[in-house]
Design a protein around this motif. Structure first.
Motif, mmCIF file in Angstrom:
data_model
loop_
_atom_site.group_PDB
_atom_site.id
_atom_site.type_symbol
_atom_site.label_atom_id
_atom_site.label_comp_id
_atom_site.label_asym_id
_atom_site.label_seq_id
_atom_site.Cartn_x
_atom_site.Cartn_y
_atom_site.Cartn_z
ATOM 1 N N ALA A 53 -9.450 25.254 -17.863
ATOM 2 C CA ALA A 53 -9.747 25.955 -19.248
ATOM 3 C C ALA A 53 -9.767 24.790 -20.305
ATOM 4 O O ALA A 53 -10.746 25.114 -21.141
ATOM 5 C CB ALA A 53 -8.440 26.901 -19.339
ATOM 6 N N ILE A 54 -8.889 23.727 -20.212
ATOM 7 C CA ILE A 54 -9.125 22.688 -21.447
ATOM 8 C C ILE A 54 -10.466 22.041 -21.255
ATOM 9 O O ILE A 54 -11.044 22.116 -22.419
ATOM 10 C CB ILE A 54 -8.153 21.900 -21.159
ATOM 11 C CG1 ILE A 54 -6.650 22.365 -21.474
ATOM 12 C CG2 ILE A 54 -8.137 20.508 -21.915
ATOM 13 C CD1 ILE A 54 -5.540 21.486 -21.162
ATOM 14 N N LEU A 55 -10.917 21.936 -20.020
ATOM 15 C CA LEU A 55 -12.229 21.204 -19.813
ATOM 16 C C LEU A 55 -13.383 22.192 -20.578
ATOM 17 O O LEU A 55 -14.391 21.785 -21.080
ATOM 18 C CB LEU A 55 -12.663 20.829 -18.618
ATOM 19 C CG LEU A 55 -11.841 19.571 -17.983
ATOM 20 C CD1 LEU A 55 -11.999 19.322 -16.628
ATOM 21 C CD2 LEU A 55 -12.252 18.286 -18.720
ATOM 22 N N ASP A 56 -13.311 23.481 -20.370
ATOM 23 C CA ASP A 56 -14.109 24.378 -20.621
ATOM 24 C C ASP A 56 -14.261 24.447 -22.448
ATOM 25 O O ASP A 56 -15.221 24.614 -22.815
ATOM 26 C CB ASP A 56 -13.824 25.678 -20.324
ATOM 27 C CG ASP A 56 -14.099 26.089 -18.945
ATOM 28 O OD1 ASP A 56 -15.091 25.446 -18.434
ATOM 29 O OD2 ASP A 56 -13.624 27.122 -18.329
ATOM 30 N N VAL A 57 -13.163 24.225 -22.934
ATOM 31 C CA VAL A 57 -13.002 24.187 -24.293
ATOM 32 C C VAL A 57 -13.731 23.000 -24.950
ATOM 33 O O VAL A 57 -14.429 22.863 -25.767
ATOM 34 C CB VAL A 57 -11.601 24.339 -25.031
ATOM 35 C CG1 VAL A 57 -11.578 23.811 -26.364
ATOM 36 C CG2 VAL A 57 -10.942 25.471 -24.630
ATOM 37 N N ILE A 58 -13.512 21.889 -24.199
ATOM 38 C CA ILE A 58 -14.101 20.521 -24.588
ATOM 39 C C ILE A 58 -15.411 20.529 -24.437
ATOM 40 O O ILE A 58 -16.388 20.040 -25.280
ATOM 41 C CB ILE A 58 -13.151 19.543 -23.921
ATOM 42 C CG1 ILE A 58 -11.815 19.279 -24.456
ATOM 43 C CG2 ILE A 58 -14.173 18.166 -23.978
ATOM 44 C CD1 ILE A 58 -10.917 18.290 -23.568
ATOM 45 N N ARG A 59 -16.144 21.251 -23.172
ATOM 46 C CA ARG A 59 -17.346 21.249 -23.049
ATOM 47 C C ARG A 59 -17.968 22.136 -24.019
ATOM 48 O O ARG A 59 -19.225 21.860 -24.498
ATOM 49 C CB ARG A 59 -17.627 21.741 -21.504
ATOM 50 C CG ARG A 59 -19.232 21.725 -21.167
ATOM 51 C CD ARG A 59 -19.165 22.664 -19.836
ATOM 52 N NE ARG A 59 -18.443 23.892 -19.844
ATOM 53 C CZ ARG A 59 -18.957 24.961 -20.308
ATOM 54 N NH1 ARG A 59 -20.045 25.076 -20.896
ATOM 55 N NH2 ARG A 59 -18.061 26.159 -20.323
ATOM 56 N N ARG A 60 -17.559 23.180 -23.999
ATOM 57 C CA ARG A 60 -18.127 24.091 -25.189
ATOM 58 C C ARG A 60 -18.292 23.214 -26.677
ATOM 59 O O ARG A 60 -19.181 23.831 -27.369
ATOM 60 C CB ARG A 60 -17.465 25.327 -25.552
ATOM 61 C CG ARG A 60 -17.858 26.468 -26.317
ATOM 62 C CD ARG A 60 -16.808 27.635 -26.555
ATOM 63 N NE ARG A 60 -15.837 27.085 -27.515
ATOM 64 C CZ ARG A 60 -14.628 27.558 -27.205
ATOM 65 N NH1 ARG A 60 -14.306 28.761 -26.602
ATOM 66 N NH2 ARG A 60 -13.667 27.057 -27.794
ATOM 67 N N ASP A 61 -17.249 22.683 -27.076
ATOM 68 C CA ASP A 61 -17.254 21.912 -28.329
ATOM 69 C C ASP A 61 -18.447 20.931 -28.342
ATOM 70 O O ASP A 61 -19.019 20.741 -29.127
ATOM 71 C CB ASP A 61 -16.236 21.122 -28.650
ATOM 72 C CG ASP A 61 -15.841 20.534 -29.982
ATOM 73 O OD1 ASP A 61 -16.173 20.930 -30.984
ATOM 74 O OD2 ASP A 61 -15.823 19.200 -29.948
#
Length: 127
Positions: A53-61
């Motif tokens: 989930a954290i990686l998804d947020v960073i990737r989206r950013d």
């Protein structure tokens, strides 16, 4: 004035806090492994889901910033609130903490500390 009024809707149920069992824990409940081993595997599972989930947020950013960079002035602008450097640092610290805990738990299982892998199976699985 209306002759046939609509009765008021019933009051909504009081909001409930999530005090119950985590959904991942309930998914592991039927596992025949010992509780000691299962608890460690549940924690690794939860940490993995949180890290993703954290990686998804960073990737989206990151992809949002790339899209913003690649659009022209005439193009429709990408609407997003970029993450600040501080927020990204906090997310990376959280990610590091989750992965470090998972690494420790996996080492515990892999090295069979306290003979965790030889714990007897759950009673329900033996019958």
């Amino acid at each position: 004035m209306a002759n046939h009024s609509v009765p008021p809707s019933p009051a909504a149920d009081a909001s409930r806090l999530a005090n119950g069992e985590h959904y991942l824990s309930s998914m592991w409940r039927g596992n025949p492994l010992s509780d000691c081993l299962t608890n460690r595997l549940v924690r690794i599972d939860q940490n993995t889901k949180a890290a993703i989930a954290i990686l998804d947020v960073i990737r989206r950013d990151f992809t949002s910033k790339q899209d913003l960079r690649d659009t022209c002035e005439e193009d429709e602008r990408v609407l997003y609130v970029p993450l600040t450097e501080h927020v990204v640092d906090c997310l990376m610290l959280g990610l590091e903490s989750l992965l470090s805990e998972s690494e420790d738990l996996l080492t515990y299982v892999r090295d069979n500390e306290r003979d965790v892998c030889r714990q007897p199976l759950k009673e329900a699985a033996r019958v």
